[in-house]
Scaffold this motif. Structure first.
Motif, PDB file in Angstrom:
ATOM      1  N   PHE A   4       0.820  -1.202   0.000  1.00  0.00           N
ATOM      2  CA  PHE A   4       0.000   0.000   0.000  1.00  0.00           C
ATOM      3  C   PHE A   4       0.863   1.265   0.000  1.00  0.00           C
ATOM      4  CE2 PHE A   4      -2.156   3.344   2.478  1.00  0.00           C
ATOM      5  CZ  PHE A   4      -3.192   3.614   1.601  1.00  0.00           C
ATOM      6  N   LEU A   5       1.838   1.344   0.887  1.00  0.00           N
ATOM      7  CA  LEU A   5       2.684   2.537   0.954  1.00  0.00           C
ATOM      8  C   LEU A   5       3.519   2.703  -0.312  1.00  0.00           C
ATOM      9  CD1 LEU A   5       3.827   2.451   4.676  1.00  0.00           C
ATOM     10  CD2 LEU A   5       2.214   4.033   3.612  1.00  0.00           C
ATOM     11  N   GLU A   6       3.896   1.600  -0.924  1.00  0.00           N
ATOM     12  CA  GLU A   6       4.625   1.662  -2.183  1.00  0.00           C
ATOM     13  C   GLU A   6       3.734   2.239  -3.279  1.00  0.00           C
ATOM     14  OE1 GLU A   6       7.303  -1.360  -4.948  1.00  0.00           O
ATOM     15  OE2 GLU A   6       6.021  -2.171  -3.381  1.00  0.00           O
ATOM     16  N   HIS A   7       2.495   1.807  -3.301  1.00  0.00           N
ATOM     17  CA  HIS A   7       1.523   2.326  -4.272  1.00  0.00           C
ATOM     18  C   HIS A   7       1.305   3.825  -4.065  1.00  0.00           C
ATOM     19  CE1 HIS A   7      -1.981   2.397  -6.884  1.00  0.00           C
ATOM     20  NE2 HIS A   7      -2.650   2.995  -5.917  1.00  0.00           N
ATOM     21  N   VAL A  26       0.923  12.747   6.889  1.00  0.00           N
ATOM     22  CA  VAL A  26       0.654  12.301   8.260  1.00  0.00           C
ATOM     23  C   VAL A  26       0.437  10.792   8.245  1.00  0.00           C
ATOM     24  CG1 VAL A  26      -0.868  12.559  10.248  1.00  0.00           C
ATOM     25  CG2 VAL A  26      -0.395  14.531   8.776  1.00  0.00           C
ATOM     26  N   PHE A  27       1.187  10.095   9.093  1.00  0.00           N
ATOM     27  CA  PHE A  27       1.110   8.643   9.184  1.00  0.00           C
ATOM     28  C   PHE A  27       0.685   8.234  10.592  1.00  0.00           C
ATOM     29  CE2 PHE A  27       4.063   9.397   5.707  1.00  0.00           C
ATOM     30  CZ  PHE A  27       3.564   8.529   4.747  1.00  0.00           C
ATOM     31  N   PRO A  28       0.174   7.011  10.738  1.00  0.00           N
ATOM     32  CA  PRO A  28      -0.243   6.569  12.077  1.00  0.00           C
ATOM     33  C   PRO A  28       0.921   6.379  13.044  1.00  0.00           C
ATOM     34  CG  PRO A  28      -0.533   4.807  10.482  1.00  0.00           C
ATOM     35  CD  PRO A  28      -0.136   6.026   9.717  1.00  0.00           C
ATOM     36  N   PHE A  35       8.877   3.598   6.020  1.00  0.00           N
ATOM     37  CA  PHE A  35       8.666   2.721   4.878  1.00  0.00           C
ATOM     38  C   PHE A  35       8.210   3.511   3.659  1.00  0.00           C
ATOM     39  CE2 PHE A  35       8.989  -0.804   7.791  1.00  0.00           C
ATOM     40  CZ  PHE A  35       9.513  -1.808   6.991  1.00  0.00           C
ATOM     41  N   PHE A  36       7.362   4.516   3.870  1.00  0.00           N
ATOM     42  CA  PHE A  36       6.935   5.361   2.759  1.00  0.00           C
ATOM     43  C   PHE A  36       8.146   6.027   2.112  1.00  0.00           C
ATOM     44  CE2 PHE A  36       6.047   9.598   1.180  1.00  0.00           C
ATOM     45  CZ  PHE A  36       5.153   9.310   0.166  1.00  0.00           C
ATOM     46  N   LEU A  37       9.039   6.590   2.938  1.00  0.00           N
ATOM     47  CA  LEU A  37      10.234   7.253   2.403  1.00  0.00           C
ATOM     48  C   LEU A  37      11.142   6.273   1.661  1.00  0.00           C
ATOM     49  CD1 LEU A  37      11.067   9.739   5.289  1.00  0.00           C
ATOM     50  CD2 LEU A  37      10.058  10.257   3.052  1.00  0.00           C
TER      51      LEU A  37
END
Length: 101
Positions: A4-7, A26-28, A35-37
């Protein structure tokens, strides 16, 4: 399989390109932001400024004048409520270990 974060990283980079630094995401939790970065870095070919990433807790703290209470103060307040609700004679020393959990 695409995570999901890769998408999201692919989509945002395609949408905003090198202007992602103008955004704040903003992340939980901090782990999701890391991981997003990581996924964003795999998309980017040239050096760019990354967007700001913060947690939801950091966002609320920045918007509030209130400060979070220290853990010890919270434990003492919990102990007072526990003693009152249970009519307990348990000492704070006995309560401390499992009250901290």
């Amino acid at each position: 399989m695409t995570y999901f974060l890769e998408h999201i990283a692919k989509h945002l980079y395609k949408e905003f390109g090198n202007t992602l630094n103008r955004h704040c995401l903003v992340f939980p939790n901090r782990r999701a932001g890391l991981f997003f970065l990581k996924y964003l870095a795999s998309e980017i070919k040239n050096p760019v400024w990354t967007p700001a990433t913060i947690t939801i807790n950091e966002l609320f703290r920045s918007m509030s004048a209130l400060k979070p209470a220290e853990n010890e103060i919270l434990l003492i307040e919990l102990y007072k409520v526990y003693r009152k609700a249970r009519n307990s004679t348990e000492s704070f020393d006995e309560f401390y270990f499992w009250g901290d959990m």
